[in-house]
Design a protein around this motif. Structure first.
Motif, PDB file in Angstrom:
ATOM      1  N   ALA A 147       0.854  -1.180   0.000  1.00 19.97           N
ATOM      2  CA  ALA A 147       0.000   0.000   0.000  1.00 19.97           C
ATOM      3  C   ALA A 147       0.891   1.232   0.000  1.00 19.97           C
ATOM      4  O   ALA A 147       2.017   1.201   0.496  1.00 19.97           O
ATOM      5  CB  ALA A 147      -0.913  -0.004   1.224  1.00 19.97           C
ATOM      6  N   VAL A 148       0.381   2.304  -0.555  1.00 20.18           N
ATOM      7  CA  VAL A 148       1.112   3.563  -0.602  1.00 20.18           C
ATOM      8  C   VAL A 148       0.596   4.463   0.514  1.00 20.18           C
ATOM      9  O   VAL A 148      -0.615   4.573   0.733  1.00 20.18           O
ATOM     10  CB  VAL A 148       0.954   4.244  -1.972  1.00 20.18           C
ATOM     11  N   ILE A 199       4.478   1.793   1.798  1.00 20.49           N
ATOM     12  CA  ILE A 199       5.661   2.509   1.331  1.00 20.49           C
ATOM     13  C   ILE A 199       5.316   3.982   1.094  1.00 20.49           C
ATOM     14  O   ILE A 199       4.142   4.346   0.932  1.00 20.49           O
ATOM     15  CB  ILE A 199       6.221   1.886   0.036  1.00 20.49           C
ATOM     16  N   GLU A 200       6.355   4.816   1.087  1.00 21.16           N
ATOM     17  CA  GLU A 200       6.142   6.244   0.844  1.00 21.16           C
ATOM     18  C   GLU A 200       5.586   6.459  -0.559  1.00 21.16           C
ATOM     19  O   GLU A 200       4.590   7.137  -0.760  1.00 21.16           O
ATOM     20  CB  GLU A 200       7.448   6.998   1.019  1.00 21.16           C
ATOM     21  N   ARG A 201       6.237   5.869  -1.545  1.00 20.42           N
ATOM     22  CA  ARG A 201       5.772   5.885  -2.936  1.00 20.42           C
ATOM     23  C   ARG A 201       6.633   4.909  -3.726  1.00 20.42           C
ATOM     24  O   ARG A 201       7.702   4.497  -3.272  1.00 20.42           O
ATOM     25  CB  ARG A 201       5.855   7.290  -3.556  1.00 20.42           C
ATOM     26  N   ILE A 243       2.283  -0.558  -8.370  1.00 20.22           N
ATOM     27  CA  ILE A 243       2.158  -0.823  -6.929  1.00 20.22           C
ATOM     28  C   ILE A 243       2.285  -2.319  -6.656  1.00 20.22           C
ATOM     29  O   ILE A 243       2.934  -2.740  -5.689  1.00 20.22           O
ATOM     30  CB  ILE A 243       0.821  -0.276  -6.400  1.00 20.22           C
ATOM     31  N   ASP A 244       1.692  -3.128  -7.516  1.00 23.54           N
ATOM     32  CA  ASP A 244       1.785  -4.577  -7.327  1.00 23.54           C
ATOM     33  C   ASP A 244       3.215  -5.062  -7.501  1.00 23.54           C
ATOM     34  O   ASP A 244       3.705  -5.887  -6.716  1.00 23.54           O
ATOM     35  CB  ASP A 244       0.858  -5.281  -8.320  1.00 23.54           C
ATOM     36  N   LEU A 245       3.919  -4.546  -8.522  1.00 25.00           N
ATOM     37  CA  LEU A 245       5.302  -4.970  -8.761  1.00 25.00           C
ATOM     38  C   LEU A 245       6.228  -4.514  -7.634  1.00 25.00           C
ATOM     39  O   LEU A 245       7.242  -5.153  -7.360  1.00 25.00           O
ATOM     40  CB  LEU A 245       5.797  -4.424 -10.102  1.00 25.00           C
TER      41      LEU A 245
END
Length: 771
Positions: free
Chosen positions: A252-253, A338-340, A589-591
């Motif tokens: 997740a971001v 994660i941050e991005r 995001i998935d990768l």
């Protein structure tokens, strides 16, 4: 014949008591002379013979009674030439299924493990002090087996708790056979304690037992094995449980909503019309809801949540429902925030004109807020470097030195050198991701060649063929339409109607992709004989005719995605459609979630990279590290080097011993000498198959025992009796007891017969002289 209680056989000497009484009192009578006695001589001789026979028979019966009683108490066995108990010490392996299903309760409230522990204690308590015992738990098959005495085994049995994942019964038997091969005594036995659920006794498990049976029977003498089924014999056991928790992406971001789904399964005949479901994040309740679950089916509870702090967070779902296994009424799940996502784009055809570069559409779709001038943060941060001149490998090296990239995208890069392929393969192998977009000037041979690293050789998911269609004559040369794979969760979760999402996307040209191992005319004979090299290959995007447009596979710890279309709008209208942005962002995001998973099963090894604690990959010599398992005290842990990654280190917990959150911490000091703590988490859970409590059934359990060559029992008494017969012989004390009762009845009958007097006296004629 042998005797289990030989000392009690000495009681047979009690037959001397009735014999002595008979001998002492046989001559105690008084002779009275009577003149007419000669007239009764014939009758007396007849009665005397009858009385002597009766007395002799009565004497034999009275002597037999104590003899039979003593032999019955001594428990004789028909053994042939077998050994007496205690004459030969025995090595006993108790193989215990300590999976979660053993915690299911019956109608009395007793669990299968409680029944198993009681049976094991009775069994071990009957062993002698010379016997050796080896306990093997299904959760500890990889650990060395220790040999112990009876008393130590009883203590360890009392401490067994069923908290492990699903047991592999064939592997449990194999470990038992291996342990017996190292045993100290020639007499060997195996006792397998399990609940024999349908999920445990599969065809694969039964087939795998034949080899173990041959090993046990080949021992000299052959090892005996018995299976004790302590589970309920019902075809199904009521249970409602949390089957799984899944997210729409692997990470997740921070600040961006993520959708979480908890699958609830109802394995009962009851309708769950008011099941309370509660969501918890990092131990805090965030939402409570009520759901209905149909009998013998499942449903889903959903949560949309945004995380404001990066790192690993634990999500827990609990349900309130009375059933036979309460332990699975909750489940935990770890998600990485994660941050991005950091993306490095290599543009194969850069241009100064707007939307003329290969990567322009990519850059806009990945960072829409940044290009739109919005102050909102983008989920993806991208950086573009040219790849059409010089050595792109040097630029990639320089870019990776400046900042860490999670994903590298090759957008129409025409040529790849051997060194660049090796560099990119190593990046993916270590956990990164690579996305390859096509182009009209790609050198197919460069992409089809092996991608070599120091230790492995990789290939793209498919070989590049010729370009099909004509992108320059769009109106007359439309090749097909595109459709996504609805089974790819990251895409299907962001689209309301996945099967119809690309109906307005036109495909004018695409690269023919030939997956390795496919049987078509473009494959060589050697290739046609080989299966696909990666079983994790997945089709993400395809034409309406089923030709692949996007494929994914795994290289080492990372993933590779290969597209048969470019990232711009030359061959397709996909980059011009609004669906392109969510598809591309969700793919990124998935990768990005390819790093070490924060979710493990109980019994697996937990690995935490040092870099996850906010430090470089190398060990910080000024730091100390600890781990806090669930329901245990925090303890120190030493970092270890990662094989194949120079300088990289990780924290390793060899075995996740229980369900819950494992907290790994790094302790350092700041400039003022104050302690600084950094924490990351891992969540250990049990495979949901352990919540399927349906019994295997009599036919399958019989097949299980037959293939193993074992005796099957549902109670400890039958098991002990069967082992006694097999080891020592067949007990005949019951027969002796029946003879004893018969002798007592016969003694009473003979005693009564002896005391009965003749009903008539013989007539005596008296001769009277005449006058």
């Amino acid at each position: 014949m042998t005797l289990l209680n030989g000392l009690l056989a000495l009681g047979a000497l009690a037959f001397t008591i009735p014999l002595a009484i008979h001998l002492l009192f046989r001559s105690r009578f008084k002779t009275v002379q009577w003149g007419a006695m000669h007239l009764l001589d014939a009758v007396v001789r007849t009665n005397q013979r009858r009385l002597q026979l009766t007395e002799l028979l009565l004497l034999l019966v009275r002597c037999a009674i104590p003899v039979l009683l003593a032999l019955a108490l001594a428990r004789p066995l028909l053994t042939g030439f077998r050994a007496l108990p205690g004459d030969t010490a025995t090595s006993v392996v108790i193989a215990i299924d300590d999976s979660r299903s053993m915690n299911s309760t019956d109608e009395s409230g007793q669990t299968a493990m409680q029944r198993g522990i009681a049976a094991m204690k009775e069994y071990v308590g009957g062993l002698s002090r010379r016997d050796e015992v080896m306990l093997i738990r299904s959760s500890e098959l990889g650990l060395p087996v220790s040999m112990m005495g009876r008393d130590d085994a009883l203590r360890e049995i009392s401490e067994i708790t069923p908290v492990a994942s699903a047991a592999r019964l064939d592997a449990l038997v194999q470990s038992s056979a291996t342990a017996l091969a190292e045993s100290a005594h020639a007499q060997r036995r195996v006792m397998l304690v399990t609940d024999l659920r349908a999920s445990d006794v599969t065809d694969a498990v039964i087939d795998g037992l034949a080899a173990q049976s041959r090993i046990l029977s080949a021992m000299e003498p052959a090892a005996a094995i018995a299976v004790l089924d302590v589970g309920e014999q019902n075809d199904s056991t009521d249970n409602l449980f949390v089957e799984a928790i899944v997210a729409d992406s692997q990470v997740a971001v921070k600040g961006r909503e993520v959708r979480l789904v908890a699958r609830i399964r109802n394995d009962t005949e009851r309708f769950g019309n008011d099941v309370a479901v509660t969501w918890w994040v990092d131990g805090l309740q965030v939402e409570s809801q009520r759901i209905a679950v149909q009998p013998r089916t499942g449903t889903a509870a959903r949560l949309t949540h945004s995380f404001e702090v990066s790192g690993v967070h634990d999500v827990r779902v609990t349900i309130e429902w009375p059933d036979s296994l309460l332990a699975d009424n909750q489940r935990q799940f770890a998600i990485r925030v994660i941050e991005r996502v950091q993306v490095l784009i290599v543009d194969g055809e850069p241009s100064g004109e707007p939307l003329q570069s290969e990567s322009d559409f990519l850059a806009i779709a990945l960072s829409p807020f940044g290009f739109g001038g919005s102050t909102l943060p983008d989920s993806v941060q991208s950086r573009t470097i040219p790849g059409d001149q010089g050595d792109p490998g040097q630029r990639i090296d320089a870019a990776l030195q400046e900042s860490t990239a999670d994903i590298i995208i090759l957008a129409g890069v025409k040529q790849l050198s051997d060194s660049l392929r090796s560099q990119l393969a190593g990046f993916v192998e270590r956990g990164g991701s690579l996305v390859v977009f096509d182009g009209d000037q790609l050198a197919s041979d460069d992409y089809n060649a092996p991608w070599l690293t120091k230790d492995a050789s990789y290939e793209l998911p498919a070989m590049l063929g010729s370009v099909l269609g004509n992108a320059k004559q769009r109106e007359s040369a439309r090749v097909s339409k595109a459709r996504i794979n609805a089974q790819y969760a990251p895409w299907s979760s962001v689209l309301p109607q996945p099967t119809m999402a690309l109906d307005d996307v036109e495909i004018y040209a695409f690269r023919e992709l030939t997956t390795r191992g496919d049987d078509d005319e473009n494959d060589s004979a050697a290739n046609r004989q080989q299966p696909p090299r990666d079983s994790e290959r997945m089709t993400l995007l395809e034409t309406s005719e089923g030709r692949p447009l996007g494929l994914s596979t795994r290289w080492g710890r990372g993933r590779v995605v290969q597209f048969a279309i470019p990232a711009d709008g030359d061959w397709t209208t996909l980059p011009l459609r609004g669906v392109f942005l969510p598809l591309l962002q969700q793919l990124m995001i998935d990768l990005a979630g390819n790093m070490e998973t924060p979710n493990v099963l109980v019994g697996e090894t937990i690995r935490v990279p040092i870099s996850e604690l906010g430090q470089p990959a190398e060990v910080n010599v000024a730091a100390s590290y600890t781990v806090e398992p669930p329901l245990q005290k925090e303890r120190p842990i030493q970092p270890s080097l990662v094989v194949g990654q120079a300088g990289a280190a990780q924290l390793v917990e060899n075995t996740a011993s229980g369900v819950g959150v494992y907290k790994f911490r790094e302790w350092t000091k700041d400039g003022a000498g104050e302690a600084v703590m950094r924490t990351t988490r891992r969540v250990a859970e049990i495979d949901a198959i352990e919540s399927q409590l349906r019994a295997a059934g009599s036919a399958r359990t019989s097949a299980f025992a037959t293939r193993l060559g074992a005796s099957l029992h549902t109670d400890i008494d039958s098991l002990v009796n069967a082992e006694t017969v097999n080891r020592y012989g067949r007990e005949i004390w019951r027969w002796l007891l029946a003879l004893l009762l018969l002798a007592m009845v016969l003694e009473l009958f003979l005693q009564q017969r002896r005391l009965i007097r003749p009903r008539t006296l013989p007539a005596v004629r008296t001769m009277v002289p005449s006058s």
